[in-house]
Design an enzyme around this catalytic site. Structure first.
Site, mmCIF file in Angstrom:
data_model
loop_
_atom_site.group_PDB
_atom_site.id
_atom_site.type_symbol
_atom_site.label_atom_id
_atom_site.label_comp_id
_atom_site.label_asym_id
_atom_site.label_seq_id
_atom_site.Cartn_x
_atom_site.Cartn_y
_atom_site.Cartn_z
ATOM 1 N N LYS A 131 5.731 -0.956 -13.388
ATOM 2 C CA LYS A 131 7.092 -1.468 -13.265
ATOM 3 C C LYS A 131 7.416 -2.374 -14.446
ATOM 4 O O LYS A 131 6.549 -3.086 -14.963
ATOM 5 C CB LYS A 131 7.249 -2.253 -11.958
ATOM 6 C CG LYS A 131 8.629 -2.860 -11.761
ATOM 7 C CD LYS A 131 8.713 -3.649 -10.470
ATOM 8 C CE LYS A 131 8.664 -2.752 -9.271
ATOM 9 N NZ LYS A 131 8.888 -3.495 -8.006
ATOM 10 N N GLY A 191 0.771 -1.235 0.000
ATOM 11 C CA GLY A 191 0.000 0.000 0.000
ATOM 12 C C GLY A 191 0.802 1.285 0.000
ATOM 13 O O GLY A 191 0.230 2.357 0.210
#
Length: 303
Positions: free
Chosen positions: A160, A53
């Site tokens: 990513k 998170g």
């Protein structure tokens, strides 16, 4: 975040602990925003593969903690595993390869679509680079696939990526949907790591494209691939993000530096010792030393 002595000497690991971030990866998204300003004008944002998170924390700080009277943004975090709650973040425990997950996201946005989609997901690496790069590429394609369902035209997608020798095809697939694709390497990302982040701007799907979860995004029907020549058909710019004169993510810094207090980004969530402290305050866990002495004195008198 790791617990080895090397990690404890990592400056971004220690800064994340001090400032209350759940992981050091929060600095990566902050440095990407410093370079590309991806949070400007964002009303709806999605965090894919959100656990633990840290990126959702960044979205909360950047999009919801506003001083003006403008309405705060809606943030939806999606992950297969449960995540500790965050104020102002709607959590969906679901699979990003399922159409139902995309429908839930749009439902939370009240029929609207997202302005920004971020994804910091990565597989459990095996150490075999070819396998890790392939699995990461498939994870990115899955994130891109659900993004085509929930992202509005002109939106931004950040994810990513593992930069390997066969990365050209993945760049080409991203260029089908985004006219501007940049590979960013934040300074908080270790130089020894092959990870980087693709910043895809101005979402513009091909004419006639219908988002479909079963579409593997591998077909080339929307582009004329013969117009590109050479070993690298698509040249994607590479850009270092963050202050290059600041901390080096591959360098170990001493632990005896002067401590400077920073208020935490998020207060602890129901710490496990909270109940024990309450019991101790109520004199149910340990008795005062005076009571113990009185008990021993009474025993001596009896003897």
């Amino acid at each position: 975040m790791g617990k080895t002595s090397k990690d404890k000497r990592d400056v971004y690991y220690r800064l994340a602990k001090e400032e209350g971030w759940r992981a050091r990866s929060a600095f990566k998204l902050l440095q990407i925003d410093d370079e590309f300003h991806i949070f400007e004008g964002v009303k709806n944002a999605v965090d894919l593969c959100a656990a633990p998170g840290s990126w959702s924390q960044v979205l909360t700080r950047k999009l919801r903690n506003k001083d003006d009277d403008s309405p705060t943004a809606k943030i939806v975090a999606v992950d297969l595993q449960a995540m500790a709650p965050l104020p102002g973040v709607i959590q969906i425990q679901g699979d990003i390869t399922q159409l139902s997950t995309a429908e839930k996201i749009i439902q939370h946005f009240e029929g609207e679509k997202a302005d920004l989609v971020v994804c910091d997901g990565a597989p459990d690496v095996t150490g075999l680079h070819d396998i890790d790069e392939y699995v990461q590429a498939q994870l990115l394609l899955a994130a891109l696939n659900i993004t085509t369902h929930v992202l509005k035209e002109g939106g931004v997608f950040v994810a990513k990526i593992f930069r390997g020798r066969d990365i050209t095809l993945l760049y080409s697939q991203l260029r089908i949907f985004f006219p501007k694709v940049t590979v960013a390497k934040p300074t908080s990302s270790r130089n020894s790591s092959i990870e980087a982040f693709v910043v895809c701007q101005n979402y513009a799907p091909p004419s006639g494209y219908i988002p479909n979860m079963s579409n593997p995004l591998l077909d080339h029907q929307y582009c004329d691939w013969n117009e590109w020549e050479g070993p690298n058909r698509v040249i994607v710019p590479f850009l270092a993000c963050g202050d290059l004169s600041a901390y080096d993510s591959d360098m170990s810094y001493p632990l005896d530096t002067e401590y400077k207090f920073r208020p935490p980004t998020q207060m602890p969530i129901n710490p496990p010792y909270h109940e024990a402290v309450c019991i101790k305050k109520q004199d149910q866990l340990a008795k005062p030393a005076v009571d113990q002495l009185t008990k021993f004195e009474s025993l001596e008198l009896k003897e």
